[in-house]
Write an enzyme that holds these catalytic residues in place. Structure first.
Site, mmCIF file in Angstrom:
data_model
loop_
_atom_site.group_PDB
_atom_site.id
_atom_site.type_symbol
_atom_site.label_atom_id
_atom_site.label_comp_id
_atom_site.label_asym_id
_atom_site.label_seq_id
_atom_site.Cartn_x
_atom_site.Cartn_y
_atom_site.Cartn_z
ATOM 1 C CD GLU A 139 -10.106 -2.139 -15.276
ATOM 2 O OE1 GLU A 139 -10.782 -1.194 -14.863
ATOM 3 O OE2 GLU A 139 -9.029 -2.471 -14.774
ATOM 4 C CD GLU A 246 -3.332 -3.582 -16.025
ATOM 5 O OE1 GLU A 246 -3.617 -3.368 -14.838
ATOM 6 O OE2 GLU A 246 -3.963 -3.099 -16.981
HETATM 7 C C1 GLA Z 1 -6.146 -1.264 -13.870
HETATM 8 C C2 GLA Z 1 -5.743 -0.477 -15.105
HETATM 9 C C3 GLA Z 1 -4.339 -0.008 -14.996
HETATM 10 C C4 GLA Z 1 -4.029 0.558 -13.652
HETATM 11 C C5 GLA Z 1 -4.335 -0.448 -12.608
HETATM 12 C C6 GLA Z 1 -3.909 0.100 -11.278
HETATM 13 O O1 GLA Z 1 -5.672 -2.535 -13.876
HETATM 14 O O2 GLA Z 1 -5.881 -1.202 -16.292
HETATM 15 O O3 GLA Z 1 -4.133 0.985 -15.948
HETATM 16 O O4 GLA Z 1 -4.759 1.731 -13.415
HETATM 17 O O5 GLA Z 1 -5.716 -0.697 -12.663
HETATM 18 O O6 GLA Z 1 -2.632 0.672 -11.354
#
Ligand code: GLA
Length: 337
Positions: A139, A246
């Site tokens: 990020e 994710e």
């Molecule tokens: C981001 C992070 C994850 C997690 C999510 C929320 O996507 O990469 O590790 O913290 O936020 O769970």
């Protein structure tokens, strides 16, 4: 068919997808127990939801705490699963001491780079050969139109090259691990362009990077399938592999702040089924570039989206329901053969 039978008769998710990509789930200390049977039967990859983040692994300088992460890696090995490492360099969930000297002033570039190297080489080195993919940098692209990189302690103290340094340190620690840049809003056209630009510039500098992690925190309408496809195509054009890292599909869109629902509405359920079906049908087309699809959770009884971003609100974003039974979405994405 009673509930138990329907649970037993369904195919294994990861078996159905064995010719396509690994099927993963994020786990934590609770779900590794409460969803153990689902994990073993349906998933062949795991990611630690929080337990391998910098604040968990190195809460104080040089005091590493590997107990839980070790248990997760052992669990993966015992059940013949792959393990994704998440995450090494991130502006969030990273302890403050990293960025400060002992007297509380701002760390120098050299000190921070040394600490980053120590963290990465200790963590990646510990699991060398046992973690097949690492989210090295998480990020760093900004969401706004006018800013390229997000403001962060790393950027301020080290400068832009903290990103390439992180990849080089990780590669030195385990030359066989696949190294990923991971981000959210990754299908938003402008942000997608910026992620592409960043990764392209890393490749031009011969930085060891092997893939792009598309987080996939999506909802019923956004991003559109066209935007998802365009992002996959664009990232794949760099010649790297892609992992969905994710994935979850919130039943609430960003303007829906309702907190009174005890269960998803019929409309939400129908839209979520259709969305999962269309999404998986599309990503199956990209099996040559997508190597892994990880859900950010196992079943709707626990999801990070409960209470986030709206307090007091339950969400139902996954493929198994609150009783850990497969939802219709599961059936839809596993019955294509
Ligand atoms: C981001 C992070 C994850 C997690 C999510 C929320 O996507 O990469 O590790 O913290 O936020 O769970």
């Amino acid at each position: 068919m009673n509930q138990l039978q329907s649970k037993l008769n369904i195919p294994s998710f990861s078996d159905v997808y064995s010719d396509y990509f690994s099927i993963g789930a994020a786990i934590n200390q609770r779900t590794i127990k409460s969803s153990k049977q689902l994990l073993i039967r349906h998933f062949n990859s795991i990611t630690a939801e929080n337990e391998m983040k910098p604040e968990n692994l190195q809460p104080d300088e040089n005091k590493f705490s590997f107990e839980i992460a070790d248990q997760f890696v052992a669990f993966a090995e015992e059940h013949h699963m792959k393990m994704r490492g998440h995450t090494l360099v991130w502006h969030n969930q990273t302890p403050d001491w990293m960025f400060k000297t002992q007297d509380g002033s701002v760390a120098s570039r050299e000190l921070l780079l040394n600490r980053m190297k120590t963290h990465i080489s200790t963590v990646v080195g510990r699991y060398k050969g046992r973690i097949h993919s690492w989210d090295v940098v998480n990020e760093v692209i900004d969401d706004s139109e006018d800013l390229f990189l997000r403001k962060s302690n790393y950027l301020e103290i080290v400068g832009e090259d903290f990103i390439e340094k992180a990849f080089r340190f990780a590669h030195e620690a385990d030359s066989k691990a696949l190294l990923f840049y991971n981000d959210y809003n990754e299908c938003h056209p402008q942000k997608c362009d910026k992620i592409y630009k960043l990764v392209k510039s890393l490749l031009e500098k011969q930085v060891p990077i092997h893939g792009i992690g598309m987080q996939g925190h999506w909802n019923l309408t956004s991003p559109t399938l066209d935007n998802i496809r365009a992002a996959i195509e664009k990232y794949a054009s760099l010649g790297l592999q892609i992992q969905l890292t994710e994935l979850d599909i919130s039943v609430f869109d960003s303007t829906d702040g309702r907190t009174d629902l005890k269960e998803p509405t019929t409309e939400m359920i129908a839209l979520q089924e259709e969305r999962y079906e269309q999404l998986f049908s599309m990503i199956r087309e990209y099996r040559d570039v997508i190597s892994s699809v990880t859900f950010w959770g196992v079943a709707d009884d626990y999801t990070w989206l409960d209470n986030f971003p709206v307090k007091g609100r339950k969400n139902w974003p996954l493929l198994f329901d609150v009783n850990q039974l497969p939802k219709k979405s599961f059936q839809k994405i596993t019955s294509f053969r």
